[in-house]
Enzyme design. Structure first.
Site, PDB file in Angstrom:
ATOM      1  N   ASP A   8       3.390   9.485  -1.053  1.00 53.89           N
ATOM      2  CA  ASP A   8       2.090   8.752  -0.451  1.00 53.89           C
ATOM      3  C   ASP A   8       1.820   7.510  -1.594  1.00 53.89           C
ATOM      4  OD1 ASP A   8      -0.022   8.230   1.130  1.00 53.89           O
ATOM      5  OD2 ASP A   8      -1.019  10.234   0.944  1.00 53.89           O
TER       6      ASP A   8
ATOM      7  N   LEU B 297      -6.034   8.069  -0.554  1.00 54.42           N
ATOM      8  CA  LEU B 297      -7.457   7.725  -0.730  1.00 54.42           C
ATOM      9  C   LEU B 297      -8.455   9.205  -0.550  1.00 54.42           C
ATOM     10  CD1 LEU B 297      -7.992   4.085   0.913  1.00 54.42           C
ATOM     11  CD2 LEU B 297      -7.647   4.806  -1.584  1.00 54.42           C
TER      12      LEU B 297
ATOM     13  N   TYR C 228      26.702 -28.667 -18.932  1.00 52.68           N
ATOM     14  CA  TYR C 228      27.581 -28.329 -17.857  1.00 52.68           C
ATOM     15  C   TYR C 228      27.276 -27.171 -16.986  1.00 52.68           C
ATOM     16  CZ  TYR C 228      31.533 -27.885 -14.835  1.00 52.68           C
ATOM     17  OH  TYR C 228      32.352 -27.499 -13.615  1.00 52.68           O
TER      18      TYR C 228
ATOM     19  N   LYS D 107      -9.476  11.113  -3.372  1.00 60.32           N
ATOM     20  CA  LYS D 107     -10.580  10.366  -4.369  1.00 60.32           C
ATOM     21  C   LYS D 107     -11.838  10.454  -3.631  1.00 60.32           C
ATOM     22  CE  LYS D 107      -7.402   7.082  -6.733  1.00 60.32           C
ATOM     23  NZ  LYS D 107      -7.331   5.622  -6.905  1.00 60.32           N
ATOM     24  N   GLU D 108     -11.836  10.130  -2.245  1.00 58.98           N
ATOM     25  CA  GLU D 108     -13.005  10.295  -1.508  1.00 58.98           C
ATOM     26  C   GLU D 108     -13.796  11.671  -1.555  1.00 58.98           C
ATOM     27  OE1 GLU D 108     -11.292   7.229   2.019  1.00 58.98           O
ATOM     28  OE2 GLU D 108     -11.565   9.517   2.571  1.00 58.98           O
TER      29      GLU D 108
ATOM     30  N   HIS E 274       0.709  -1.182  -0.115  1.00 59.72           N
ATOM     31  CA  HIS E 274      -0.040   0.014  -0.016  1.00 59.72           C
ATOM     32  C   HIS E 274       0.967   1.347   0.119  1.00 59.72           C
ATOM     33  CE1 HIS E 274      -4.279  -1.759   0.604  1.00 59.72           C
ATOM     34  NE2 HIS E 274      -3.436  -2.843   1.037  1.00 59.72           N
TER      35      HIS E 274
HETATM   36  P1  ADQ Z   1      -3.049   6.038   4.632  1.00 63.40           P
HETATM   37  O1  ADQ Z   1      -1.828   6.622   5.084  1.00 63.40           O
HETATM   38  O2  ADQ Z   1      -3.828   5.747   5.860  1.00 63.40           O
HETATM   39  O3  ADQ Z   1      -2.976   4.724   3.910  1.00 63.40           O
HETATM   40  P2  ADQ Z   1      -4.957   7.322   2.754  1.00 63.40           P
HETATM   41  O4  ADQ Z   1      -4.762   6.903   1.569  1.00 63.40           O
HETATM   42  O5  ADQ Z   1      -5.317   8.667   2.645  1.00 63.40           O
HETATM   43  O6  ADQ Z   1      -3.802   7.207   3.996  1.00 63.40           O
HETATM   44  O7  ADQ Z   1      -6.164   6.779   3.642  1.00 63.40           O
HETATM   45  C1  ADQ Z   1      -6.744   7.375   4.978  1.00 63.40           C
HETATM   46  C2  ADQ Z   1      -8.024   6.885   5.044  1.00 63.40           C
HETATM   47  O8  ADQ Z   1      -8.303   7.087   6.483  1.00 63.40           O
HETATM   48  C3  ADQ Z   1      -9.137   7.306   4.339  1.00 63.40           C
HETATM   49  O9  ADQ Z   1     -10.123   6.454   3.684  1.00 63.40           O
HETATM   50  C4  ADQ Z   1      -9.711   8.629   5.359  1.00 63.40           C
HETATM   51  O10 ADQ Z   1     -10.995   8.810   4.931  1.00 63.40           O
HETATM   52  C5  ADQ Z   1      -9.529   8.086   6.680  1.00 63.40           C
HETATM   53  N1  ADQ Z   1      -9.258   9.177   7.483  1.00 63.40           N
HETATM   54  C6  ADQ Z   1      -8.388   9.777   7.350  1.00 63.40           C
HETATM   55  N2  ADQ Z   1      -8.308  10.863   8.181  1.00 63.40           N
HETATM   56  C7  ADQ Z   1      -9.423  10.542   9.010  1.00 63.40           C
HETATM   57  C8  ADQ Z   1     -10.057  11.184  10.304  1.00 63.40           C
HETATM   58  N3  ADQ Z   1      -9.317  12.176  10.738  1.00 63.40           N
HETATM   59  N4  ADQ Z   1     -10.897  10.601  10.637  1.00 63.40           N
HETATM   60  C9  ADQ Z   1     -11.550   9.470  10.092  1.00 63.40           C
HETATM   61  N5  ADQ Z   1     -11.202   8.833   8.917  1.00 63.40           N
HETATM   62  C10 ADQ Z   1     -10.000   9.510   8.756  1.00 63.40           C
HETATM   63  C11 ADQ Z   1      -2.184   3.812   3.182  1.00 63.40           C
HETATM   64  C12 ADQ Z   1      -1.098   4.461   2.322  1.00 63.40           C
HETATM   65  C13 ADQ Z   1      -2.005   5.256   1.392  1.00 63.40           C
HETATM   66  C14 ADQ Z   1      -2.891   4.400   0.602  1.00 63.40           C
HETATM   67  C15 ADQ Z   1      -3.726   3.754   1.536  1.00 63.40           C
HETATM   68  C16 ADQ Z   1      -4.501   2.689   0.648  1.00 63.40           C
HETATM   69  O11 ADQ Z   1      -0.264   5.547   3.128  1.00 63.40           O
HETATM   70  O12 ADQ Z   1      -0.932   5.759   0.579  1.00 63.40           O
HETATM   71  O13 ADQ Z   1      -3.598   5.295  -0.263  1.00 63.40           O
HETATM   72  O14 ADQ Z   1      -2.700   2.978   2.583  1.00 63.40           O
HETATM   73  O15 ADQ Z   1      -3.820   1.716   0.213  1.00 63.40           O
END
Ligand code: ADQ
Length: 765
Positions: free
Chosen positions: A399, A403, A526, A406-407, A190
């Site tokens: 990173d 995500l 060989y 995308k979200e 990841h």
């Molecule tokens: P992360 O480093 O955790 O993931 P990210 O891909 O942004 O980073 O995912 C974070 C997730 O946690 C998101 O789904 C987000 O909605 C949730 N989140 C973040 N902050 C939050 C908060 N304050 N409260 C609630 N929810 C929160 C690792 C890698 C990334 C990769 C992912 C998936 O570091 O690069 O994208 O895995 O493979």
């Protein structure tokens, strides 16, 4: 590789996926156990991996045609006392289809906070100065990977598909595959896989074991093409495995490496704004921040996320754009992470100081420029933040994917909103319509903020529509199914290759046939077959054990043993003159019967050498470590000792170059193992072997070899001959053996088999 179509056949793959249990393995389970006053409670855990996979699992449960049988194996988030473990296992299995791996606090210290988050995480995110190299961390990493393997052993079934996740468990694929070779094992990383120059900072033993560990899987997946490329490059440069179309044939199996950019649960985010809970929260937020444009940032507290750079960029934006004072707020949501790791604790303080400084410098009654929240928020609140924000500012220094970007886009159902995204995030590859910035340049962040806040509504819509379409198509379920489909489809290719592996039954039959036969011919290559491929040709000299083995085989008067080699005749003469062995040198140009002198297969002109040898020399001069070997009737350009990547390019270029020059001659170019050779066409190991086979009638023929030049021999042998390709590779031979050691063991068994009691009853001559 065989010419097999290895694209997953959709129908078959779908049915294979629905029939087999999926076992997900990750460091963390999707929930945490906490114990208060002896009472257990289970809470959902956060993070990109868990969020994504949990969505995929939910989608699986919603699909009636899919078997929902799955199991999630991982750490339950806290140390569980021995006395409570039974209860935790029961509840985890019942309510979460999960199987906990119990680890003590002390184990987690050196493993999780140590090797995972003080060594791998910083290094793979290009923070070598934060990287700590402690042997004790490494030992613990190995140990915990083994603990996971032991836990899997307790629950795994032969037909399971095992999908291992992330950098905590990079040694597990090999451990598991060694234990259960038949189980399909996939691995997904990841985080970024760094370039060779960064990865090589790990001590030699660690980096080799990590790569070997990953190659234990059948399929290794990454978020972006760059990470895949870096991995293949490291595998080549450190382990010496080349790949063909990202397929690597290791000593014992075939591994596919591929890119699978992780998606999100698009519908979940896209539907969120119409859900009452989100609407309620969004309304409350809007009324509180009614006068302001909202710039949102959401991430775990991590130095890789570029939180400080973001604040600096925002600071500069406010400094250079006073017209936005009192009109914009940065809503910064930071989720606590890895508490106890030095850099994280330090960063928390720095972030808080910076927020304080910005608010102190620009803020006034009624306007707080940065609204900072340090906590995990529930889904409805997160969705409400996405829904009300005009801009989402994502600035990681590195990173794997990210995500959040995308979200945010998925939640913007009306198409409004601007995404500012760091080019260092894997997701930037899929979201080029965002405003792409370099997070190291605070002026760029400041300019992007201004641009985003001033972008007209139609333009926002245009960009978002394109990105939303893409995110909707490649959602998290599609991502996971793609990965798993590829893994299951690969089985067919592997089965095809592995079906030829010499079974114990076939082995017994060969030995029996050998024992009963009256006259035998054994053609043995060989290098790579009798001797392991050595870094230099001098090191490949036969040792005493091999000489003793050849002697015992040759001592049997029923045996015609022929060494079939690409080497020159002087070397073979020097090594084997005292043995009762036939010799083939230069791939068949020179032949020597026992007790006779060398003879040429046919008269050759060597006039070509004058023109072609200088060309080989030029290529050798251009590549340190490469050298030219002039033989009597052929010439070779060796590059085993050279830089493998540069050598790969030059070998291809040289082959092309030579092919042009020799197109109207009787010469041909052979690409062997780390060698390009020029030899006479029509002269090969096959034609040479036939000379022996026509001299005598043999009722047992065995041929063994490890590379392309041996295929010429396998092709011409009669059907009843036993042909064996050493190494797991597509071949015309009847069987494959995994390694040169296995080849020697088989020959040893053959040599000894004739001294067994039944020997004389077969009346050999
Ligand atoms: P992360 O480093 O955790 O993931 P990210 O891909 O942004 O980073 O995912 C974070 C997730 O946690 C998101 O789904 C987000 O909605 C949730 N989140 C973040 N902050 C939050 C908060 N304050 N409260 C609630 N929810 C929160 C690792 C890698 C990334 C990769 C992912 C998936 O570091 O690069 O994208 O895995 O493979």
């Amino acid at each position: 590789m065989p010419e097999t179509d290895n694209k997953p056949k959709i129908g078959r793959v779908h049915s294979a996926l629905s029939e087999r249990r999926l076992v997900i393995v990750s460091n963390r389970l999707p929930f945490s156990v906490s114990i208060e006053n002896g009472t257990l409670s289970f809470n959902e855990s956060a993070g990109g991996l868990v969020t994504g996979l949990a969505s995929f699992m939910q989608a699986r449960r919603r699909t009636p045609t899919l078997n929902v049988d799955h199991l999630w194996v991982g750490w339950p988030g806290s140390t569980v006392d021995e006395t409570l473990r039974g209860q935790v296992i029961g509840e985890a299995l019942r309510s979460f289809q999960s199987y906990p791996v119990f680890l003590s606090e002390e184990q987690m210290e050196k493993f999780y906070l140590g090797f995972c988050n003080a060594t791998i995480w910083p290094l793979f995110h290009y923070f070598p100065t934060y990287t700590e190299y402690h042997a004790a961390y490494w030992e613990q990493y190995r140990l915990i990977n083994q603990v996971f393997c032991d836990a899997l052993e307790e629950v795994i079934r032969p037909n399971d598909i095992v999908w291992i996740h992330d950098y905590h468990l990079m040694l597990l694929p090999r451990m598991l595959k060694t234990l259960r070779p038949q189980v399909s094992v996939g691995f997904f990383l990841h985080i970024p896989f760094p370039s060779f120059e960064v990865f090589r900072l790990l001590p030699g033993e660690w980096r080799r074991e990590i790569l070997e560990g990953l190659l234990g899987a059948d399929l290794v997946g990454f978020h972006t093409y760059e990470y895949t490329h870096h991995f293949l490059q490291c595998v080549l440069r450190i382990l010496g495995y080349e790949h063909q179309m990202a397929q690597i044939v290791t000593a014992d199996h075939v591994v596919k490496v591929d890119t699978f950019p992780m998606g999100i649960d698009f519908d979940k985010f896209s539907n969120a704004p119409s859900e009452s809970e989100t609407q309620r929260e969004a309304l409350a937020l809007r009324s509180t921040l009614a006068e302001f444009k909202i710039v949102l940032s959401v991430d775990r507290l991590d130095y890789s996320k570029g939180i400080l750079n973001r604040l600096e960029g925002y600071d500069l934006f406010l400094e250079s754009n006073p017209e936005f004072h009192g009109k914009v707020v940065l809503l910064m949501i930071v989720v606590p992470s890895r508490i106890g790791v030095l850099q994280y604790d330090r960063m928390k303080r720095q972030v808080e100081e910076r927020v304080g400084k910005i608010n102190g410098s620009y803020g006034r009654v009624g306007w707080t420029p940065v609204v900072y929240q340090y906590r995990h928020v529930p889904f409805s609140t997160l969705a409400a933040f996405y829904a009300v924000s005009d801009v989402c500012l994502v600035t990681p220094l590195r990173d794997g994917m990210n995500l959040v970007a995308k979200e945010y886009v998925a939640t913007r159902t009306d198409g409004s909103g601007m995404l500012i995204l760091s080019e260092m995030a894997g997701s930037a590859k899929e979201l080029p319509e965002a405003i792409i910035i370099n997070p190291n340049n605070r002026a760029e962040i400041a300019a992007a903020l201004k641009e985003a806040l001033e972008t007209p509504a139609e333009e926002q819509k245009r960009r978002n529509q394109i990105m939303r379409r893409r995110l909707k198509r490649y959602h998290v379920t599609r991502w996971a199914n793609d990965f798993l489909g590829s893994l299951v489809g690969l089985r067919e290719v592997q089965d095809h290759i592995e079906a030829k592996l010499l079974s114990s039954r076939a082995r017994r039959e060969i030995i029996e046939k050998y024992r009963k036969s009256r006259r035998r011919a054994l053609f043995l290559d060989y290098d790579g077959t009798l001797a392991p491929l050595a870094r230099s040709s001098i090191m490949a000299k036969p040792d005493e054990i091999l000489l003793a083995l050849l002697q015992s085989l040759a001592a049997d008067p029923a045996n015609d043993i022929v060494i079939t080699s690409g080497r020159d005749r002087q070397t073979l003469q020097e090594w084997f003159a005292d043995f009762r062995l036939g010799l083939v040198a230069e791939h068949g140009a020179w032949l020597k019967n026992v007790g006779e002198s060398w003879r040429l297969f046919k008269p050759f002109s060597t006039a070509w050498k004058r023109q072609l040898l200088p060309i080989l020399e030029i290529y050798a001069d251009r590549l340190p470590g490469a050298f030219v070997e002039e033989k009597e009737n052929s010439a070779a350009w060796h590059y085993r000792l050279a830089d493998p990547e540069q050598a790969g390019f030059l070998a291809a270029e040289l082959t092309d170059h030579l092919a042009n020059l020799i197109s109207k001659t009787d010469l041909h170019v052979i690409q062997g193992s780390k060698v390009v050779e020029i030899a006479h066409a029509g002269v090969d190991k096959g034609s040479a072997a036939l000379q022996w086979l026509t001299q005598n009638e043999h009722d047992f023929i065995l041929a063994m070899g490890d590379d392309l030049s041996d295929e010429d021999l396998f092709k011409v042998l009669p059907d009843q001959a036993v042909s064996i390709r050493v190494g797991v590779a597509g071949t015309h031979a009847h069987f494959n053996l995994r390694s040169n050691t296995d080849a020697l063991v088989l020959l040893q068994t053959l040599a000894q088999s004739t001294s067994l009691p039944l020997k004389t009853s077969h009346g050999r001559s």
